[in-house]
Design an enzyme around this catalytic site. Structure first.
Site, PDB file in Angstrom:
ATOM      1  N   ASP A  13       0.835  -1.195   0.000  1.00  0.00           N
ATOM      2  CA  ASP A  13       0.000   0.000   0.000  1.00  0.00           C
ATOM      3  C   ASP A  13       0.879   1.257   0.000  1.00  0.00           C
ATOM      4  O   ASP A  13       1.939   1.266  -0.630  1.00  0.00           O
ATOM      5  CB  ASP A  13      -0.928  -0.037   1.227  1.00  0.00           C
ATOM      6  CG  ASP A  13      -2.281   0.565   0.955  1.00  0.00           C
ATOM      7  OD1 ASP A  13      -2.358   1.795   0.785  1.00  0.00           O
ATOM      8  OD2 ASP A  13      -3.273  -0.189   0.923  1.00  0.00           O
ATOM      9  N   ASP A  53      10.254   0.057   0.985  1.00  0.00           N
ATOM     10  CA  ASP A  53       9.781   1.270   0.326  1.00  0.00           C
ATOM     11  C   ASP A  53      10.317   1.295  -1.099  1.00  0.00           C
ATOM     12  O   ASP A  53      11.521   1.419  -1.320  1.00  0.00           O
ATOM     13  CB  ASP A  53      10.260   2.502   1.106  1.00  0.00           C
ATOM     14  CG  ASP A  53       9.845   3.810   0.449  1.00  0.00           C
ATOM     15  OD1 ASP A  53       9.028   3.779  -0.487  1.00  0.00           O
ATOM     16  OD2 ASP A  53      10.337   4.864   0.892  1.00  0.00           O
ATOM     17  N   HIS A  65      -3.767   5.984   3.445  1.00  0.00           N
ATOM     18  CA  HIS A  65      -4.519   4.811   3.004  1.00  0.00           C
ATOM     19  C   HIS A  65      -3.970   3.524   3.614  1.00  0.00           C
ATOM     20  O   HIS A  65      -4.730   2.694   4.144  1.00  0.00           O
ATOM     21  CB  HIS A  65      -4.466   4.749   1.474  1.00  0.00           C
ATOM     22  CG  HIS A  65      -5.350   3.722   0.859  1.00  0.00           C
ATOM     23  ND1 HIS A  65      -4.955   2.413   0.653  1.00  0.00           N
ATOM     24  CD2 HIS A  65      -6.617   3.815   0.363  1.00  0.00           C
ATOM     25  CE1 HIS A  65      -5.928   1.749   0.064  1.00  0.00           C
ATOM     26  NE2 HIS A  65      -6.950   2.565  -0.124  1.00  0.00           N
ATOM     27  N   ASN A  90      -6.763  -2.295  24.313  1.00  0.00           N
ATOM     28  CA  ASN A  90      -5.777  -1.319  24.789  1.00  0.00           C
ATOM     29  C   ASN A  90      -6.414   0.032  25.104  1.00  0.00           C
ATOM     30  O   ASN A  90      -5.715   1.018  25.322  1.00  0.00           O
ATOM     31  CB  ASN A  90      -4.655  -1.133  23.765  1.00  0.00           C
ATOM     32  CG  ASN A  90      -5.152  -0.587  22.438  1.00  0.00           C
ATOM     33  OD1 ASN A  90      -6.353  -0.514  22.187  1.00  0.00           O
ATOM     34  ND2 ASN A  90      -4.222  -0.183  21.572  1.00  0.00           N
ATOM     35  N   ASN A 104     -13.585   0.138  -7.302  1.00  0.00           N
ATOM     36  CA  ASN A 104     -14.709   0.985  -6.908  1.00  0.00           C
ATOM     37  C   ASN A 104     -15.406   1.647  -8.087  1.00  0.00           C
ATOM     38  O   ASN A 104     -15.817   2.804  -8.012  1.00  0.00           O
ATOM     39  CB  ASN A 104     -14.211   2.073  -5.937  1.00  0.00           C
ATOM     40  CG  ASN A 104     -13.544   1.504  -4.710  1.00  0.00           C
ATOM     41  OD1 ASN A 104     -13.940   0.468  -4.193  1.00  0.00           O
ATOM     42  ND2 ASN A 104     -12.515   2.185  -4.235  1.00  0.00           N
ATOM     43  N   SER A 135     -11.135  -1.111  -0.853  1.00  0.00           N
ATOM     44  CA  SER A 135      -9.866  -1.087  -0.133  1.00  0.00           C
ATOM     45  C   SER A 135     -10.051  -1.433   1.338  1.00  0.00           C
ATOM     46  O   SER A 135      -9.148  -1.995   1.975  1.00  0.00           O
ATOM     47  CB  SER A 135      -9.213   0.296  -0.226  1.00  0.00           C
ATOM     48  OG  SER A 135      -8.625   0.499  -1.478  1.00  0.00           O
TER      49      SER A 135
END
Length: 241
Positions: A22, A47, A59, A73, A162, A236
């Site tokens: 992502d 990366d 995102h 938590n 989408n 997503s």
């Protein structure tokens, strides 16, 4: 999705890695940091644009929270598998854009880590785009990168997209399909989005051929960078569920 019932059986396994392909992950987020994993090189992940898979978009952090936000938590949200290791694989830039080459780089990184012993069981791909139909998936470089992940025994879960389209009806009309959603390798699952009433959302792509299941994808609250939280819509969000 009957998550509470599932949690009576298991909340995950902290020795299992889930790769998030992502925009990166905010690995310092208060609701994620205890579930952030490091690779065999002691890095937070990969990366494709540099050296640090910190999320500079939002995102990827949202997706990561749905998968593995820390549970019990008293902070924020809880992930589906809230005892897990999240591995950041940044293939999309600060504008949320990537290319076939950055995605291939990320997939090759996951494959290398898996082959060298990192216990990666699944990878999430909340991304995709329309491309000319790939007629030779066994040799096309982009398709082959996905096939190698599948062949390595990693479950690769991808977003249907989408566009509100039946992907079967686009064949022959546009001569394009959404990839990686329309790859059909053995260990790949393509996910559409449903709402809280279990209805398909108006934005989700569908297909009896390419889309395997639906999951929550509307008004989904999850983590975003800088210890914040917000709601997003999309396949997503459905994919990490």
């Amino acid at each position: 999705i009957s998550s509470e019932q599932a949690w009576n059986e298991t909340t995950g396994n902290n020795n299992v890695y889930i790769a998030v392909i992502d925009t990166g992950i905010d690995y310092n987020h208060e609701d994620l940091q205890n579930n952030i994993g490091k690779d065999l090189n002691n890095n937070y992940g990969y990366d494709a644009f540099g050296y640090d898979p910190m999320d500079d978009h939002g995102h990827g952090t949202h997706v990561a929270g749905i998968i593995g936000g820390v549970g019990n938590n008293n902070k924020g949200i809880v992930g589906v598998a809230w005892n897990i290791k999240l591995l950041a694989v940044k293939v999309l830039d600060s504008s949320g854009r990537g290319s076939s080459s950055t995605i291939i780089d990320g997939l090759n990184y996951i494959l290398e880590q898996k082959r060298n012993g990192l216990n990666i069981k699944a990878a999430n791909m909340s991304l995709g785009g329309w491309q000319p139909i790939i007629t030779n998936p066994e040799s096309d470089p982009y398709a082959l990168a996905h096939k190698q992940i599948s062949d390595a025994g990693i479950v690769l879960i991808v977003a249907a997209g989408n566009d509100g389209q039946n992907l079967d009806n686009t064949i022959g009309k546009t001569n394009e399909l959404v990839y990686p959603a329309c790859f059909q390798f053995e260990n790949m699952i393509t996910v559409g989005a449903i709402d809280s009433s279990n209805n398909i959302t108006n934005f989700s792509n569908t297909s009896p051929t390419y889309v395997h299941l639906g999951a929550p994808g509307k008004n989904i609250l999850s983590t975003i960078p800088y210890n914040e939280y917000t709601e997003f819509n999309g396949t997503s969000m459905a994919t990490p569920y």
